[in-house]
Design a protein around this motif. Structure first.
Motif, PDB file in Angstrom:
ATOM      1  N   GLU A   1       0.837  -1.205   0.000  1.00  0.00           N
ATOM      2  CA  GLU A   1       0.000   0.000   0.000  1.00  0.00           C
ATOM      3  C   GLU A   1       0.870   1.253   0.000  1.00  0.00           C
ATOM      4  O   GLU A   1       0.632   2.198  -0.737  1.00  0.00           O
ATOM      5  CB  GLU A   1      -0.930  -0.001   1.214  1.00  0.00           C
ATOM      6  N   LYS A   2       1.903   1.215   0.846  1.00  0.00           N
ATOM      7  CA  LYS A   2       2.740   2.401   1.009  1.00  0.00           C
ATOM      8  C   LYS A   2       3.428   2.780  -0.297  1.00  0.00           C
ATOM      9  O   LYS A   2       3.409   3.938  -0.708  1.00  0.00           O
ATOM     10  CB  LYS A   2       3.779   2.125   2.099  1.00  0.00           C
ATOM     11  N   TYR A   3       4.031   1.815  -0.962  1.00  0.00           N
ATOM     12  CA  TYR A   3       4.857   2.160  -2.116  1.00  0.00           C
ATOM     13  C   TYR A   3       4.085   2.167  -3.430  1.00  0.00           C
ATOM     14  O   TYR A   3       4.485   2.836  -4.373  1.00  0.00           O
ATOM     15  CB  TYR A   3       6.057   1.217  -2.207  1.00  0.00           C
ATOM     16  N   ILE A   4       3.020   1.415  -3.503  1.00  0.00           N
ATOM     17  CA  ILE A   4       2.330   1.354  -4.799  1.00  0.00           C
ATOM     18  C   ILE A   4       1.081   2.238  -4.799  1.00  0.00           C
ATOM     19  O   ILE A   4       0.738   2.842  -5.804  1.00  0.00           O
ATOM     20  CB  ILE A   4       1.949  -0.097  -5.169  1.00  0.00           C
ATOM     21  N   TYR A   5       0.404   2.339  -3.647  1.00  0.00           N
ATOM     22  CA  TYR A   5      -0.872   3.078  -3.624  1.00  0.00           C
ATOM     23  C   TYR A   5      -0.839   4.313  -2.737  1.00  0.00           C
ATOM     24  O   TYR A   5      -1.850   5.013  -2.616  1.00  0.00           O
ATOM     25  CB  TYR A   5      -2.002   2.145  -3.164  1.00  0.00           C
ATOM     26  N   ASP A   6       0.301   4.530  -2.087  1.00  0.00           N
ATOM     27  CA  ASP A   6       0.449   5.676  -1.208  1.00  0.00           C
ATOM     28  C   ASP A   6      -0.689   5.762  -0.189  1.00  0.00           C
ATOM     29  O   ASP A   6      -1.357   6.784  -0.059  1.00  0.00           O
ATOM     30  CB  ASP A   6       0.532   6.970  -2.047  1.00  0.00           C
TER      31      ASP A   6
END
Ligand SMILES: Cc1ncc(C[n+]2csc(CCOP(=O)(O)OP(=O)(O)O)c2C)c(N)n1
Ligand SMILES: [Mg+2]
Length: 574
Positions: free
Chosen positions: A479-484
């Motif tokens: 979530e953090k790196y792909i969807y912020d």
């Protein structure tokens, strides 16, 4: 000549096939089978707490022992609860047999109570499924189920048994009945010669050990061939343990997440790969052009449709891994004396060490890396490790050193949370003399956690290490790196983590919590000495990421910690 109930004949055949344990749950639709099972002196039944648990226990038993695992349940929801277990066994080529009860044949297709067409439902996740409508067929079908589960690429088989079929009398004479023959395809000698010519000509050949080598009990032959030709060895995730982690030819593990840095590096430098018993899964290869460009492939697999399925193969050999490797070894010895290692080969142990990821962190909260340092140091080479999915599994696969085949078990292809605890129980039942250690995340522990009751009830002393970061951290990282975002991934509420010590105690198991690095080994020691099912909850740093990427050349390392920009490149967004 002998007349007996069909269910009794089935139990006799299972005894003859070497079945010693069954994991299952009785219910009205399967009681005639249970009545026959009760009379067996050779088969012990373990009462699971969920049919999914029973199916994973059968799977873990099969992986640890090399034998066929068996699970059983009633009609309707029991079978649907096993679907995940069948899928996990199928994709990883594990032989299990699932037996389900069914309503009487006259009620089939009429939406009777707990009657669902399970044989149809499981078709895509089994090698074969039967709904047996004619009792006289049951003996032969049972034999065939064992043959199919074991032959060729192994896998799961389901037999659905209508109540009246279980209860009908059939003619069966065990004194003149035996297992069906299992065919093992031998390789074509001309291909074996061609493979050796290619391997001897290549400048930087590499041997890739897949799970099929372990399944075929062919690890010794694989390693002997590598030694004779002085070729470096890497493994897939399913091949982990097929060669000892300290073997001078062992260069590491290849994959996008479950990798070692040197494993990927030596792979990308190679010009020829001999892959045995591997299926080139996406999690192993990552982006295919990076994986394939600049190198040739020889692929040996027992399943013909695997050849050329994912990567263009320069030479494909359909054969049983043990027969193929024995043939390669025999011909290699005729073609060349033991080859002198090149400088690249001599350097493997040194470079492998240089490339190792750092684990020696002292901080509190504990870094997950440190947990695995302690695990590597504390447990010996005979320990069987069982893990499942999540960052805890990725860390485990990256940091843990494994020395023997069938000592590192995980559902590599399906990754279903909840597989590991019941699979650990199955593994410990199969290998009671071994320490069996389950590594799991705080969220995953909630899936099939009820199987802890089985471990306690039957005194199966597995050790469960819960890596508690209060997060679904694999999803948090994505979530953090792909969807912020950071949405619905925390498992801690109002400042409270699920208390796994109380969880253990609820079931009558031994529980301890650890919050400092120095406490880890003493806690593990107490768990081993307790000789009881144990849960060790280790509170770790919440936000640690794992090193992952989309292709083999885009793995971002931990230390120094990757920048946001590097992580974005790693996930293919940079
Ligand atoms: C049955 C199932 N549902 C959902 C998922 C997706 N999934 C993979 S890892 C994960 C979170 C796991 O959290 P935890 O067990 O705490 O492990 P961590 O990543 O934090 O180490 C989820 C939800 C899955 N693999 N299997
Ligand atoms: Mg977690």
């Amino acid at each position: 000549m002998g007349r007996m109930l069909a269910a009794e004949a089935m139990v006799k055949i299972m005894e003859d096939e070497g079945v010693e344990v069954i994991f299952g749950i009785p219910g009205a639709g399967i009681l005639p089978f249970y009545s026959a099972l009760r009379k067996s002196t050779k088969i012990k039944h373990y009462l699971a707490r969920h049919e999914e648990g029973a199916s994973h226990a059968a799977d873990g038993y099969a992986r640890a022992s090399g034998k066929v695992g068996v699970c059983v349940g009633t009609s309707g929801p029991a079978g649907t609860n096993m679907v995940t277990g069948l899928y996990a066994a199928q994709v990883d080529s594990i032989p299990i047999i699932a037996i389900t009860g069914q309503t009487v044949t006259a009620q089939l297709g009429k939406e009777a109570f707990q009657a669902v067409d399970i044989a149809e439902i499981v078709k895509p996740v089994t090698k074969k499924s039967y709904c047996v409508r004619e009792a006289n067929q049951l003996p032969a079908i049972t034999r065939e189920a064992f043959r199919i589960a074991k032959e060729g690429r192994p896998g799961p088989v389901l037999i659905d048994l209508p109540l009246d079929v279980q209860r009908r009398e059939v003619e069966y004479d065990p004194s003149i009945d035996s297992s069906l023959e299992i065919l093992k395809p031998a390789p074509d000698d001309r291909k074996i010669r061609r493979a050796l010519e290619m391997l001897l000509e290549a400048e930087k050949p590499l041997m890739l050990l897949g799970g099929g080598v372990i399944i075929a009990n062919a690890c010794d032959e694989f390693v002997e061939l590598a030694e004779h030709l002085s070729i470096p060895v890497v493994t897939s995730l399913m091949g982990k343990g097929g060669i000892a982690a300290n073997h001078p030819l062992y260069a590491g593990q290849v994959g996008t997440s479950c990798n070692t840095p040197y494993g990927n590096k030596i792979f990308l430098e190679s010009d020829l790969v001999l892959g045995v018993g591997c299926r080139f899964s996406d999690r192993h290869t990552g982006t295919l052009d990076v994986y394939t460009s600049g190198r040739k492939f020889i692929h040996i697999d027992i399943e013909p449709t695997q050849i050329g399925r994912i990567i263009p193969t320069d030479l494909g050999i359909v054969a049983d891994a043990k027969l193929a490797l024995s043939a390669l070894l025999e011909m290699a010895r005729k073609m060349t004396p033991q080859r002198e290692p090149s400088e690249r080969v001599n350097d493997i142990p040194k470079v492998r060490l240089q490339c190792e990821r750092r684990l020696d962190f002292d901080q509190i909260p504990i870094k997950p890396q440190r947990v695995f340092k302690e695990i590597n140091e504390f447990f010996d080479e005979d320990t069987v490790f069982v893990t499942c999915i999540g960052l805890n599994q990725i860390w485990s696969s990256q940091f843990q050193r494994v020395f023997k085949p069938r000592h590192y078990l995980m559902p590599a292809g399906a990754g279903p949370l909840g597989w590991d605890l019941p699979a650990s129980i199955g593994a410990k039942v199969a290998r009671p003399e071994k320490l069996v250690v389950n590594i799991v995340g705080d969220y995953g522990m909630g899936f099939c956690g009820e199987e802890m009751a089985v471990a306690v009830m039957y005194d199966i002393p597995i050790i469960v290490i819960v890596i508690n970061n209060g997060y679904l951290s694999l999803i948090r990282q994505q979530e953090k790196y792909i969807y912020d975002m950071n949405f619905e991934v925390a498992t801690w509420y109002e400042g409270t983590l699920v208390d796994f010590v109380k969880f253990a105690e609820t079931y009558g198991a031994y529980g301890q919590r650890v919050e400092k690095p120095a406490e880890i080994k003493p806690a593990l020691k107490r768990a081993v000495e307790s000789n009881r099912p144990s849960v060790i909850e280790i509170i770790v740093e919440r936000e640690t990421d794992a090193s992952m990427g989309t292709s083999l050349d885009k793995i971002v390392e931990y230390e120094p910690l990757p920048t946001e920009a590097e992580m974005l490149v790693a996930v293919g967004k940079g």
